[in-house]
Design a protein around this motif. Structure first.
Motif, PDB file in Angstrom:
ATOM      1  N   CYS A 135      -4.486   0.592  -0.264  1.00  0.00           N
ATOM      2  CA  CYS A 135      -3.937  -0.563  -0.792  1.00  0.00           C
ATOM      3  C   CYS A 135      -3.948  -0.709  -2.342  1.00  0.00           C
ATOM      4  CB  CYS A 135      -4.895  -1.730  -0.148  1.00  0.00           C
ATOM      5  SG  CYS A 135      -4.678  -2.060   1.672  1.00  0.00           S
ATOM      6  N   ALA A 167       0.763  -1.173   0.238  1.00  0.00           N
ATOM      7  CA  ALA A 167       0.028   0.007  -0.022  1.00  0.00           C
ATOM      8  C   ALA A 167       0.773   1.287   0.037  1.00  0.00           C
ATOM      9  CB  ALA A 167      -1.062  -0.160   1.223  1.00  0.00           C
ATOM     10  N   ASP A 175      -6.169  -7.072  -0.540  1.00  0.00           N
ATOM     11  CA  ASP A 175      -5.203  -6.493   0.526  1.00  0.00           C
ATOM     12  C   ASP A 175      -6.014  -5.645   1.573  1.00  0.00           C
ATOM     13  OD1 ASP A 175      -3.210  -8.075  -0.566  1.00  0.00           O
ATOM     14  OD2 ASP A 175      -2.685  -6.575  -1.797  1.00  0.00           O
TER      15      ASP A 175
END
Length: 495
Positions: free
Chosen positions: A156, A69, A161
């Motif tokens: 992200c 991220a 995720d």
């Protein structure tokens, strides 16, 4: 000195536990001002890093060029406060509340990029100063809300995720790693660059999807619960024809040239000569409700509550997780799963448990400091122990529990709670005050039952949201981090 109550509870479980220790580099000792106390070096964080390094999944970083991220904070700015505007602003600590309340309102002329302060749906949020490491996910409830600059916004790169990263940062192992550097020294402030050094296991797509979907389900249920509570409050307002609370303030105030003044009859003093107790808005709301309710009763009415409990003050004997009851404070009662939980000795307070523990659908009211925060006890808080700064209102039955909570948590209920505040330094109320809080009984009993049902359903959804999040954390710990109970135990200071 070792507390005898703590020793009696935990000695049997600790007798076979090996000594917890680690090595610390000389460079880190020098960097930490040559301090040799163990508390300066987070030993459990070093053990957590060793754990994931020896795990079955390769490690990547949360931030950085090849990380999961990107993240950012906003520029500092001077707030221009106003009484009310269309820009409510929230403090970072509010991200963990199920339904956050604004800290106040700022003016459009505030010198900052207000749009940049808005959080966006799908972001992971983290407090990065003060009490650092609190984590939340931006769902419908928080979307587009304005937060202060001092909050880490994490975006992200891949959808699955989002929930995965959230669960990792919420896990005990991930949290420990986040709050320390690679030598184990405690971090006091988090910057976006810090995430480039925080490792995270790169689990399989199937595991990530399972965790992500559970977190999304948890936040969907929270949003639904908030919608139900708003619907219940709207029904109450409509049935009683209540205008917004600011209209009451305007109508109740009577201005002279120099100050707001009002008169009070001697017969209405009730042994209180503080002006806040006799504020005109109280009578204005009460008189209005009386016109549209079949009856105005009080919280102490046996039809409304079975008991109003002000727990006794007590010295706290803490034990480790698994060996006592969960203790939560007034700041935590709006959270789904209160962070920073502590645990009280079972044996030490055995005789007080009836007064201390709470049960599902009990209403909680903070009684000191920030007076008037209201929460409804969900199922997963069953037999937890709120602190002695929280009053318990045990409903007469589940047929009134939700309605009672909706009114107390409303702007109008808050007016009646806060009128009883006393104290020149620390605000306080007590159980006698709570028993005297007015409660309207609606003319349309079907509407009252609907309000009650909506509140209880909202409470049930919050319990289900908790279960979904706990399931995600369990997968994270057992299938990703592969921790055992002994590995994740967090001891006190090692001296």
């Amino acid at each position: 000195m070792v507390n005898a109550g703590l020793l009696s509870e935990t000695v049997e479980n600790k007798i076979n536990t090996s000594l917890k220790w680690c090595s610390v580099s000389l460079a880190d000792v020098i960097a930490r001002e040559k301090r040799l106390e163990a508390s300066v070096y987070d030993i459990e964080a070093k053990r957590a890093r060793q754990l994931i390094e020896s795990g079955k999944f390769p490690l990547i970083t949360i931030g950085g060029r090849n990380g999961l991220a990107s993240s950012y904070t906003c520029a500092r700015f001077k707030r221009i406060w106003v009484e009310e505007s269309d820009i409510p602003i929230y403090q970072p600590s509010a991200i963990v509340d199920i339904k956050p309340e604004p800290d106040g309102y700022i003016s459009h002329v505030t010198q900052t990029d207000i749009e940049a302060l808005r959080v966006k749906k799908g972001q992971v949020l983290m407090t990065c100063s003060g009490t650092i490491g609190k984590v939340a996910f931006v769902s419908d409830t928080l979307d587009q809300k304005v937060f202060s600059h001092d909050l880490l916004r994490i975006d992200c790169k891949n959808t699955i995720d989002k929930g995965y990263l959230y669960a990792y940062l919420k896990s005990k192992t991930g949290s420990k790693i986040l709050l320390s550097n690679r030598y184990g020294a405690v971090i006091t402030h988090i910057e976006p660059e810090h995430l480039a050094t925080v490792p995270i296991p790169d689990a399989s797509k199937e595991i990530k999807e399972r965790i992500h979907n559970l977190i999304m389900q948890s936040y969907k249920l929270r949003d639904e619960s908030n919608d139900l509570m708003e619907k219940a409050t709207a029904l109450l307002v409509k049935e009683l024809h209540l205008p917004v609370i600011s209209d009451f303030r305007l109508a109740a105030s009577r201005q002279s040239r120099e100050m707001d003044t009002f008169t009070v009859k001697l017969s209405d003093l009730s042994d209180r000569i503080d002006a806040s107790y006799h504020a005109p808005i109280v009578n204005a709301v009460l008189e209005h409700m009386a016109k549209y309710a079949v009856e105005i009763t009080t919280v102490g009415d046996r039809r409304i509550s079975r008991e109003v409990v002000l727990p006794p003050r007590f010295a706290r004997v803490y034990v480790e997780e698994g060996y006592g009851r969960v203790l939560i404070g007034g700041k935590q009662i709006h959270e789904l799963d209160p962070s920073g939980k502590k645990y009280l000795s079972n044996t030490k307070y055995r005789e007080l448990m009836d007064k201390l523990e709470v049960h599902q659908n009990t209403s909680l009211i903070t009684r000191s400091g920030s007076v008037g925060k209201v929460a409804l006890v969900p199922k997963h808080w069953e037999r937890w122990i709120p602190s002695d700064h929280i009053i318990r209102v045990v409903p007469a039955s589940d047929d009134i529990a939700g309605y009672l909570n909706v009114f107390l948590a409303s702007d109008y209920g808050r007016v009646f709670i806060k009128r009883y505040i006393y104290g020149s330094v620390v605000d306080e109320i007590d159980d006698n005050h709570v028993r005297r809080i007015p409660i309207p009984v609606l003319k349309d009993r079907d509407i009252q039952r609907e309000i009650n049902a909506l509140a209880l359903l909202a409470n049930e959804k919050r319990y289900r949201a908790y279960l979904s999040e706990q399931q995600a954390l369990k997968i994270m710990e057992e299938e990703v981090i592969s921790v055992t109970e002994s590995q994740i135990a967090i001891p006190g200071k090692i001296c």
